[in-house]
Design a protein around this motif. Structure first.
Motif, PDB file in Angstrom:
ATOM      1  N   PHE A 158      15.209 -30.418 -39.125  1.00 54.21           N
ATOM      2  CA  PHE A 158      15.257 -29.749 -40.428  1.00 54.21           C
ATOM      3  C   PHE A 158      14.057 -30.110 -41.298  1.00 54.21           C
ATOM      4  O   PHE A 158      14.191 -30.512 -42.462  1.00 54.21           O
ATOM      5  CB  PHE A 158      16.568 -30.063 -41.160  1.00 54.21           C
ATOM      6  CG  PHE A 158      17.755 -29.401 -40.542  1.00 54.21           C
ATOM      7  CD1 PHE A 158      18.099 -28.101 -40.876  1.00 54.21           C
ATOM      8  CD2 PHE A 158      18.514 -30.055 -39.577  1.00 54.21           C
ATOM      9  CE1 PHE A 158      19.191 -27.463 -40.280  1.00 54.21           C
ATOM     10  CE2 PHE A 158      19.604 -29.437 -38.978  1.00 54.21           C
ATOM     11  CZ  PHE A 158      19.938 -28.140 -39.337  1.00 54.21           C
ATOM     12  N   CYS A 159      12.857 -29.980 -40.736  1.00 56.80           N
ATOM     13  CA  CYS A 159      11.656 -30.067 -41.563  1.00 56.80           C
ATOM     14  C   CYS A 159      11.736 -28.966 -42.613  1.00 56.80           C
ATOM     15  O   CYS A 159      12.215 -27.861 -42.329  1.00 56.80           O
ATOM     16  CB  CYS A 159      10.408 -29.898 -40.700  1.00 56.80           C
ATOM     17  SG  CYS A 159      10.259 -31.165 -39.413  1.00 56.80           S
ATOM     18  N   THR A 160      11.288 -29.257 -43.816  1.00 56.14           N
ATOM     19  CA  THR A 160      11.575 -28.361 -44.943  1.00 56.14           C
ATOM     20  C   THR A 160      10.850 -27.026 -44.864  1.00 56.14           C
ATOM     21  O   THR A 160      11.220 -26.084 -45.580  1.00 56.14           O
ATOM     22  CB  THR A 160      11.225 -29.047 -46.269  1.00 56.14           C
ATOM     23  OG1 THR A 160       9.840 -29.439 -46.250  1.00 56.14           O
ATOM     24  CG2 THR A 160      12.094 -30.268 -46.496  1.00 56.14           C
ATOM     25  N   TYR A 161       9.828 -26.911 -43.998  1.00 57.34           N
ATOM     26  CA  TYR A 161       9.066 -25.671 -43.873  1.00 57.34           C
ATOM     27  C   TYR A 161       9.524 -24.824 -42.696  1.00 57.34           C
ATOM     28  O   TYR A 161       9.026 -23.715 -42.497  1.00 57.34           O
ATOM     29  CB  TYR A 161       7.575 -25.985 -43.697  1.00 57.34           C
ATOM     30  CG  TYR A 161       7.307 -26.924 -42.548  1.00 57.34           C
ATOM     31  CD1 TYR A 161       7.220 -26.469 -41.242  1.00 57.34           C
ATOM     32  CD2 TYR A 161       7.171 -28.289 -42.777  1.00 57.34           C
ATOM     33  CE1 TYR A 161       7.010 -27.345 -40.187  1.00 57.34           C
ATOM     34  CE2 TYR A 161       6.957 -29.175 -41.732  1.00 57.34           C
ATOM     35  CZ  TYR A 161       6.879 -28.697 -40.445  1.00 57.34           C
ATOM     36  OH  TYR A 161       6.681 -29.572 -39.405  1.00 57.34           O
ATOM     37  N   SER A 272       7.830 -34.971 -48.313  1.00 55.58           N
ATOM     38  CA  SER A 272       8.287 -33.677 -48.815  1.00 55.58           C
ATOM     39  C   SER A 272       8.606 -32.712 -47.678  1.00 55.58           C
ATOM     40  O   SER A 272       9.486 -31.857 -47.796  1.00 55.58           O
ATOM     41  CB  SER A 272       7.213 -33.082 -49.723  1.00 55.58           C
ATOM     42  OG  SER A 272       7.662 -31.918 -50.365  1.00 55.58           O
ATOM     43  N   MET A 273       7.913 -32.860 -46.567  1.00 54.39           N
ATOM     44  CA  MET A 273       8.179 -32.044 -45.374  1.00 54.39           C
ATOM     45  C   MET A 273       9.411 -32.520 -44.605  1.00 54.39           C
ATOM     46  O   MET A 273       9.850 -31.838 -43.680  1.00 54.39           O
ATOM     47  CB  MET A 273       6.970 -32.101 -44.425  1.00 54.39           C
ATOM     48  CG  MET A 273       5.744 -31.362 -44.888  1.00 54.39           C
ATOM     49  SD  MET A 273       4.381 -31.614 -43.682  1.00 54.39           S
ATOM     50  CE  MET A 273       3.236 -30.337 -44.208  1.00 54.39           C
ATOM     51  N   ASN A 274       9.944 -33.691 -44.942  1.00 56.04           N
ATOM     52  CA  ASN A 274      11.059 -34.320 -44.226  1.00 56.04           C
ATOM     53  C   ASN A 274      10.684 -34.635 -42.786  1.00 56.04           C
ATOM     54  O   ASN A 274      11.488 -34.492 -41.861  1.00 56.04           O
ATOM     55  CB  ASN A 274      12.313 -33.442 -44.256  1.00 56.04           C
ATOM     56  CG  ASN A 274      13.551 -34.193 -43.799  1.00 56.04           C
ATOM     57  OD1 ASN A 274      13.714 -35.373 -44.086  1.00 56.04           O
ATOM     58  ND2 ASN A 274      14.437 -33.517 -43.082  1.00 56.04           N
ATOM     59  N   THR A 340      14.374 -21.837 -45.865  1.00 62.19           N
ATOM     60  CA  THR A 340      13.860 -23.200 -45.745  1.00 62.19           C
ATOM     61  C   THR A 340      13.853 -23.895 -47.103  1.00 62.19           C
ATOM     62  O   THR A 340      13.688 -23.264 -48.146  1.00 62.19           O
ATOM     63  CB  THR A 340      12.433 -23.211 -45.167  1.00 62.19           C
ATOM     64  OG1 THR A 340      11.575 -22.452 -46.027  1.00 62.19           O
ATOM     65  CG2 THR A 340      12.417 -22.601 -43.774  1.00 62.19           C
ATOM     66  N   ALA A 341      13.995 -25.223 -47.061  1.00 61.66           N
ATOM     67  CA  ALA A 341      14.068 -26.001 -48.298  1.00 61.66           C
ATOM     68  C   ALA A 341      12.755 -25.982 -49.069  1.00 61.66           C
ATOM     69  O   ALA A 341      12.745 -26.140 -50.296  1.00 61.66           O
ATOM     70  CB  ALA A 341      14.451 -27.440 -47.966  1.00 61.66           C
ATOM     71  N   ALA A 342      11.631 -25.793 -48.385  1.00 60.35           N
ATOM     72  CA  ALA A 342      10.329 -25.813 -49.055  1.00 60.35           C
ATOM     73  C   ALA A 342      10.170 -24.689 -50.062  1.00 60.35           C
ATOM     74  O   ALA A 342       9.356 -24.791 -50.992  1.00 60.35           O
ATOM     75  CB  ALA A 342       9.210 -25.744 -48.019  1.00 60.35           C
ATOM     76  N   LEU A 345      10.607 -25.969 -53.548  1.00 60.06           N
ATOM     77  CA  LEU A 345       9.717 -27.010 -54.044  1.00 60.06           C
ATOM     78  C   LEU A 345       8.768 -26.467 -55.100  1.00 60.06           C
ATOM     79  O   LEU A 345       8.399 -25.281 -55.075  1.00 60.06           O
ATOM     80  CB  LEU A 345       8.914 -27.607 -52.893  1.00 60.06           C
ATOM     81  CG  LEU A 345       9.707 -28.346 -51.808  1.00 60.06           C
ATOM     82  CD1 LEU A 345       8.775 -28.781 -50.680  1.00 60.06           C
ATOM     83  CD2 LEU A 345      10.434 -29.537 -52.395  1.00 60.06           C
TER      84      LEU A 345
END
Length: 436
Positions: A158-161, A272-274, A340-342, A345
């Motif tokens: 689950f990398c944020t990108y 930030s990228m996890n 995605t979580a990014a 941001l």
């Protein structure tokens, strides 16, 4: 439906998925054709990892509309990650699409075709198959010497990108006996090299009845099959173990080559990228790799312009590239991806800044790659000759470090492992001559 044509976008996993689709359709008596214009069915196997890949797909899909209008019986199918992501939503942009199915629905492709042929309604199936990773799907391989072998599916990082965990699901590993059996059979069919595939092969083994680690799998493939070369992709730096480093050093069939995506050289950006490792931890693993395997070829992925990336963060990436001196890189501008979580941001970087940073990264790496290749002039390398070169009458092959080599040799040597002395080097390939 007698013929089909598959257009593939994206990574090696998509290429291998297309081989499976080909196998399934050939098993029902269909024939692959080289052009979309003569096909009864066209499948677009899609990639959603970056916005550019998605744009390429929709552009290609738009071009197919005229073929559908000229031949209403033509069947157009969308497969892969965009199919999984958009589902029936694809029809709102392209109502002439007949079928939509996801990556783990390939095993049902034949029945989906039957469903479509039995009625006029589009067939949409992205429900997935929880046991897909345990099934041997008919596979028609594009190569006769080198084969891809999937060892796991999905990703838990689950990398944020990244959209992969959302579209291909959580990690599921194939049973090691099944993998070894497949490679054993491939070697018996004349294949010389296999590449073990997974989103993160370093975490292979989840869900098995007993703990089994990736280095153990490598040892079994090395010891129990007659294949001559073993490669693998992709590795997550967080899970790179001393056991894997030892396996690369000690197992003679495992090639001295690794793709180890760093993404950024800045600790704040990595957090930030996890990515769950630091710059220092990554560099320590590079040091240990090179200490154990001095000749290892290293490549990586770089994302520039990630949200919040400051000039000093980008400079840390440039410094890391100069310090590690990769043999090659895949570099991209950060791309917003759905879900995605990014996306949430702050500090999204302007497009012109991303473009400038990408140019700087590519310029630096161009010089490094050329120098690394030139350093090989005079060296003797084992090369697997795998086909005719695009450069005149030469024969092409790859070193154990996955460097492209062109030599003057008889075509009868294609499929052979030979020793080659490197005589010159360019940016993208080496030139050599056969050792006496």
């Amino acid at each position: 439906m007698k013929s089909f044509h598959i257009i593939t976008f994206g990574c090696q996993m998509n290429e291998h998925d297309s081989e499976r689709m080909t196998g399934v359709l050939e098993a029902r008596g269909c024939t692959p054709v080289s052009g979309a214009e003569t096909a009864d069915m066209i499948i677009l196997n899609t990639c959603s990892i970056r916005e550019k890949a998605e744009q390429k797909f929709y552009s290609e899909l738009g071009r197919l509309r005229s073929l559908k209008e000229a031949n209403p019986n033509l069947k157009i199918a969308v497969a892969g990650c965009i199919a999984q992501q958009e589902g029936a939503g694809i029809l709102s942009r392209a109502p002439y699409v007949d079928m939509v199915f996801g990556p783990s629905d390939i095993g049902r492709l034949s029945s989906l075709v039957d469903q479509k042929l039995s009625g006029p309604s589009p067939v949409i199936d992205t429900s997935g198959d929880a046991e897909y990773h345990n099934k041997r799907i008919p596979t028609s391989r594009a190569d006769t010497l080198k084969a891809w072998v999937s060892i796991m599916y999905g990703c838990d990082n689950f990398c944020t990108y990244c959209v992969v965990p959302h579209l291909r699901g959580r990690e599921r590993s194939r049973h090691p006996d099944d993998i070894v059996r497949e490679v054993y059979e491939l070697a018996g069919q004349g294949y010389k090299e296999v590449t073990l595939l997974g989103q993160n092969v370093n975490s292979y083994g989840k869900g098995q009845e007993r703990d089994v680690a990736f280095p153990e799998l490598l040892k079994r493939v090395n010891d129990e099959t007659a294949v001559q070369r073993i490669r693998f992709v992709t590795s997550h730096p967080r899970d790179l173990s001393d056991g894997l480093i030892t396996a690369i050093r000690d197992l003679p069939k495992v090639c001295e080559s690794m793709h180890l995506p760093v993404q950024s050289g800045s600790n704040p950006v990595l957090a930030s990228m996890n990515r769950r490792y630091t710059r220092e931890e990554y560099l320590d693993k590079i040091r240990r790799l090179r200490q154990a395997v001095p000749e290892i070829t290293l490549t990586t992925d770089i994302i520039v312009g990630f949200p919040g990336e400051r000039p000093e963060d980008f400079e840390m990436t440039m410094q890391l590239l100069s310090e590690v001196r990769y043999d090659g890189i895949f570099a991209f501008k950060y791309s917003k991806r759905p879900g995605t979580a990014a996306l949430k941001l702050s500090g999204h970087v302007p497009e012109e800044v991303k473009e400038k940073r990408l140019d700087q990264v590519l310029a630096l790496q161009k010089d490094t790659t050329l120098q690394k290749n030139r350093d090989l002039v005079g060296a003797t390398k084992e090369v697997l000759l795998d086909g005719h070169s695009k450069k005149g009458a030469l024969i092409a092959g790859r070193t154990r470090g996955n460097k492209a080599v062109n030599i003057a040799a008889s075509p009868s040597l294609i499929g052979s492992l030979v020793l080659v002395t490197i005589t010159s080097a360019g940016m993208n390939s080496l030139t050599g001559q056969l050792c006496e």
